[in-house]
Design a protein around this motif. Structure first.
Motif, PDB file in Angstrom:
ATOM      1  N   ASP A 409      -1.319  12.081  -1.384  1.00 46.82           N
ATOM      2  CA  ASP A 409      -0.188  12.218  -2.298  1.00 46.82           C
ATOM      3  C   ASP A 409       0.663  10.954  -2.195  1.00 46.82           C
ATOM      4  OD1 ASP A 409       2.131  12.872  -3.700  1.00 46.82           O
ATOM      5  OD2 ASP A 409       1.908  14.995  -3.241  1.00 46.82           O
ATOM      6  N   ILE A 410       0.482  10.057  -3.144  1.00 45.69           N
ATOM      7  CA  ILE A 410       1.141   8.754  -3.091  1.00 45.69           C
ATOM      8  C   ILE A 410       2.658   8.894  -3.150  1.00 45.69           C
ATOM      9  CG2 ILE A 410       1.361   6.533  -4.257  1.00 45.69           C
ATOM     10  CD1 ILE A 410      -1.471   6.874  -5.253  1.00 45.69           C
ATOM     11  N   SER A 411       3.155   9.826  -3.962  1.00 46.20           N
ATOM     12  CA  SER A 411       4.602   9.956  -4.123  1.00 46.20           C
ATOM     13  C   SER A 411       5.276  10.293  -2.801  1.00 46.20           C
ATOM     14  CB  SER A 411       4.910  11.034  -5.165  1.00 46.20           C
ATOM     15  OG  SER A 411       4.409  12.298  -4.749  1.00 46.20           O
ATOM     16  N   ARG A 412       4.654  11.098  -1.973  1.00 46.94           N
ATOM     17  CA  ARG A 412       5.251  11.457  -0.690  1.00 46.94           C
ATOM     18  C   ARG A 412       5.317  10.250   0.240  1.00 46.94           C
ATOM     19  NH1 ARG A 412       2.693  17.354   1.005  1.00 46.94           N
ATOM     20  NH2 ARG A 412       2.937  18.385  -1.011  1.00 46.94           N
ATOM     21  N   ALA A 467      -4.957   0.184   7.623  1.00 48.33           N
ATOM     22  CA  ALA A 467      -3.812   0.042   6.718  1.00 48.33           C
ATOM     23  C   ALA A 467      -4.142   0.703   5.388  1.00 48.33           C
ATOM     24  CB  ALA A 467      -3.469  -1.428   6.501  1.00 48.33           C
ATOM     25  N   ILE A 468      -3.174   1.489   4.883  1.00 46.26           N
ATOM     26  CA  ILE A 468      -3.297   2.113   3.562  1.00 46.26           C
ATOM     27  C   ILE A 468      -2.104   1.660   2.742  1.00 46.26           C
ATOM     28  CG2 ILE A 468      -3.445   4.271   2.276  1.00 46.26           C
ATOM     29  CD1 ILE A 468      -4.524   5.600   4.783  1.00 46.26           C
ATOM     30  N   ASN A 469      -2.369   0.848   1.737  1.00 48.95           N
ATOM     31  CA  ASN A 469      -1.310   0.316   0.884  1.00 48.95           C
ATOM     32  C   ASN A 469      -1.218   1.177  -0.374  1.00 48.95           C
ATOM     33  OD1 ASN A 469       0.483  -1.134  -0.665  1.00 48.95           O
ATOM     34  ND2 ASN A 469      -0.411  -3.121  -0.190  1.00 48.95           N
ATOM     35  N   ALA A 470      -0.199   2.064  -0.389  1.00 50.25           N
ATOM     36  CA  ALA A 470      -0.015   2.966  -1.524  1.00 50.25           C
ATOM     37  C   ALA A 470       1.093   2.489  -2.452  1.00 50.25           C
ATOM     38  CB  ALA A 470       0.291   4.373  -1.017  1.00 50.25           C
ATOM     39  N   ARG A 471       1.420   1.210  -2.396  1.00 51.08           N
ATOM     40  CA  ARG A 471       2.473   0.690  -3.270  1.00 51.08           C
ATOM     41  C   ARG A 471       2.003   0.581  -4.704  1.00 51.08           C
ATOM     42  NH1 ARG A 471       4.556  -4.118   0.874  1.00 51.08           N
ATOM     43  NH2 ARG A 471       5.644  -2.713   2.333  1.00 51.08           N
TER      44      ARG A 471
END
Length: 693
Positions: A409-412, A467-471
């Motif tokens: 869930d990217i928004s979270r 690393a997880i870049n959810a930007r």
């Protein structure tokens, strides 16, 4: 009389008084002093008398106004002043009555309507109160302080709203700067009867419709209570809220107000027993909390923290809030089959929620950790798992899959920042030879980093970073892990005596885009390499790579346990578009040189590999048929490709095609591997050839 004439008259009289005083001074010094004192006091006395008269007239007028005023006629001006001060429309639609003859004047307002801020005007009213009785202290009003002695509200209808962006109708406009926590004016006694609260929170997907009431009694054994009961939905799932406390009639600002709350949402339940040290100051409270549920991630809509997916949990601790900061200094409990203890604080920094925590486990079940990646824990035996996780495990098994497809869930992740450390002293795993685990987590505006990440094996260690870049809309996942000081027989957990032993090193470096582990793997690019600088292999298995009927099968049938040395082994894959193609697979033993080829598809989780052996000494009978490994990664099958016989070739020529790739892949794992005695022997030593005795 004109101003100039008045001034001249005063000056003339003053001159005559001074002349008279000088004459009296000649008659005696003491008399002169007394007379001059009287002269100095006399004009100010007249001024004081005049001012007193004016004040008396004003006071009399004020008393007459207050006594005979029509307060309903003042509703308009009072409403306009209240609207200007609050930034929202305030209307007194009913009667306004004031009893001013007391040090605590009484005010009664009927049908009081409070509107929403202008930005929420389309949502109707904020509150409607059928009747409000207010008593205030008189003297604090003269210094601008509103000190309420008693407040009784009857028939209050309150509607609360928060948008998906976090803007609410009970807080200041976020564009105008960060507001302070709700802190009502001082109220000595408070009562509330027959009210209703409606809450719509788009940010957390929450809706609540609750009623509240209070029951008071003069009996000290049963003084009554305040009760709020409601039901609604969180993320389209029903939930209920029950909150009780002491009766509100005797609430005092300098005495803590105790409360008990019980929230249930599906399988989630939170029970709180706490108090507010200073009633009506909601920026500070503490409560002993017991929480349980199927998944910690489901708490997001209740508490606003983006927590990872977990198996069922049972936690307890004390929640404390101080202004913009709240936390639990001593959290204990279980998650799945693992224990957990630690502490955390959550605070607002530049308008963003920041979580700071440290947690430890004495005993971690590795299956519980897999749920963090969106995968279900093992559902066999007595493993703890929710019904949803059991269904997910069954679905993965039916598909023959290993990698989970639960989406992040990217928004979270974007809505908060964090710094969290986790340590597990012991790890229990039936899949991997793990002994301990430690990781540091940093979350900064959608960039999630696990660095450093350390997995202690029974022999060896896996270390690196994730690393997880959810930007961006589709997250970018980068993984860089190294395997050091490991043992092959420890990694490959087979029953009985292992066929292959030796030291093992490796490195995995992958990068891919995807909102789930499966999606990121299916799009991954990078390299994967495993190296064994030295070891031993059971001779029967080495011979079978070339299907030596007279030797390999014979050794297996006679259960021969003899071993031969592995001088060097390398398995290197280049990953492109989720497909790992073998760049180099070679094992150099005393009697055989084994090489492999093929690919592993991370998207559909299938493999197609083959191993071929080239003898270093003459064989009387040899049928060259490669060993194959095919099928799903979850359950591969080992076979013999009898339809295609291996081509005989010179060993020297074969080694010539291997040397160059090895020179590239060995430094990728460890710069010192190329100098290792056994690997360098493969690269530079003179191999045996088939026609040599």
């Amino acid at each position: 009389m004109a101003k100039s004439q008045f001034t001249e008259t005063v000056r003339a009289r003053w001159a005559r008084l001074r002349a008279w005083s000088e004459i009296q001074a000649k008659r005696g010094a003491s008399g002169a002093r007394w007379t001059w004192a009287r002269v100095r006091v006399w004009p100010w006395k007249r001024i004081g008398i005049g001012a007193g008269a004016v004040f008396g007239v004003l006071a009399t007028a004020l008393v007459l106004f207050v006594t005979f005023a029509d307060w309903n006629a003042m509703r308009g001006p009072i409403s306009r002043m209240a609207s200007a001060a609050s930034g929202r429309e305030v209307v007194i639609a009913g009667d306004l009555d004031v009893d001013p003859w007391s040090f605590t004047p009484d005010i009664r307002v009927s049908d009081l309507r409070i509107g929403n801020p202008t930005r929420f005007a389309e949502r109707g009213h904020f509150a409607r109160i059928q009747q409000a009785d207010i008593s205030v202290r008189l003297f604090p009003l003269f210094i601008g302080r509103f000190d309420i002695v008693q407040l009784d509200l009857n028939g209050a209808d309150i509607r609360l709203f928060r948008s998906a962006e976090g803007d609410s109708n009970w807080a200041p406009n976020p564009r105008a700067g960060r507001g302070k926590p709700l802190n009502l004016p001082a109220i000595r006694e408070f009562s509330l009867h027959d009210g209703r609260i409606e809450l719509v929170d788009e940010k957390r997907g929450m809706a609540l419709d609750a009623t509240f009431s209070t029951r008071e009694s003069a009996d000290a054994r049963d003084p009554g209570q305040f009760a709020l009961d409601g039901e609604g939905s969180i993320n389209d799932r029903p939930f209920t809220l029950e909150l009780t406390g002491a009766p509100l009639l005797n609430v005092q600002r300098n005495r803590p107000y105790a409360f008990v709350a019980d929230v249930r949402a599906g399988g989630t339940r939170i029970q709180a027993d706490g108090s507010i040290p200073r009633p009506f100051d909601f920026s500070a409270f503490q409560a002993d909390v017991v929480a349980s549920g199927p998944d910690l991630a489901q708490l997001y809509h209740l508490i606003g923290l983006a927590l990872p997916n977990t198996p069922p949990y049972a936690l307890r601790g004390r929640v404390e809030r101080r202004g913009q900061t709240y936390g639990m200094p001593n959290l204990v409990g279980t998650i799945g089959d693992s224990d957990l203890r630690g502490a955390f604080t959550a605070t607002r920094r530049n308008g963003r929620l920041f979580l700071d925590g440290d947690f430890v486990s004495s005993r971690l079940d590795f299956d519980d950790l897999m749920t963090v990646l969106g995968g279900p824990p093992s559902t066999g035996g007595d493993e703890t798992a929710s019904e949803e996780q059991r269904a997910m495990a069954a679905n993965l098994a039916a598909q023959g899959r290993i990698l989970p497809n639960a989406r992040l869930d990217i928004s979270r992740v974007r809505n908060m920042d964090a710094r969290v450390s986790y340590r597990a002293a012991r790890v229990r795993s039936e899949r991997f030879p793990l002994r301990g685990l430690s990781l540091d987590i940093a979350l900064d505006r959608g960039l999630l980093q696990l660095d450093p990440l350390t997995l202690d094996l029974r022999q060896g260690r896996i270390g690196g970073a994730v690393a997880i870049n959810a930007r961006e809309e589709t997250p970018q996942v980068d993984v860089d892990l190294r395997l050091t000081n490991a043992r092959i027989e420890s990694i490959i957990a087979l029953g009985g005596e292992p066929p292959l032993t030796g030291s093992l090193l490796g490195r995995l470096q992958l990068s891919g885009r995807g909102a789930s582990v499966r999606e990121a793997a299916a799009n991954a690019n990078g390299n994967v390499t495993l190296v064994t600088p030295r070891g031993e292999v059971r001779e029967a298995f080495a011979e079978l790579t070339g299907i030596n009927v007279t030797r390999g099968l014979g050794l297996l049938l006679t259960n021969d346990r003899s071993k031969i040395d592995v001088r060097c082994g390398v398995a290197s894959f280049e990953v492109r578009g989720g497909v790992a193609r073998a760049r180099t697979i070679v094992f150099d033993t005393e009697t055989m040189l084994i090489q492999g080829s093929g690919s592993i598809n991370l998207g559909d989780e299938t493999m197609d590999l083959r191993l071929e052996g080239e003898p270093k000494e003459a064989r009387l009978v040899r049928v060259g048929a490669p060993i194959t490994l095919r099928g799903h990664l979850r359950s591969p099958s080992v076979g013999v490709d009898a339809g295609e016989l291996a081509q005989e070739g010179g060993l020297a020529a074969l080694l010539g095609t291997i040397v160059a790739p090895l020179a590239v892949v060995l430094p990728f794992v460890d710069a010192g591997l190329a100098e290792d005695a056994n690997c360098s022997a493969l690269l530079s030593g003179r191999p045996y050839v088939a026609n040599e005795g």
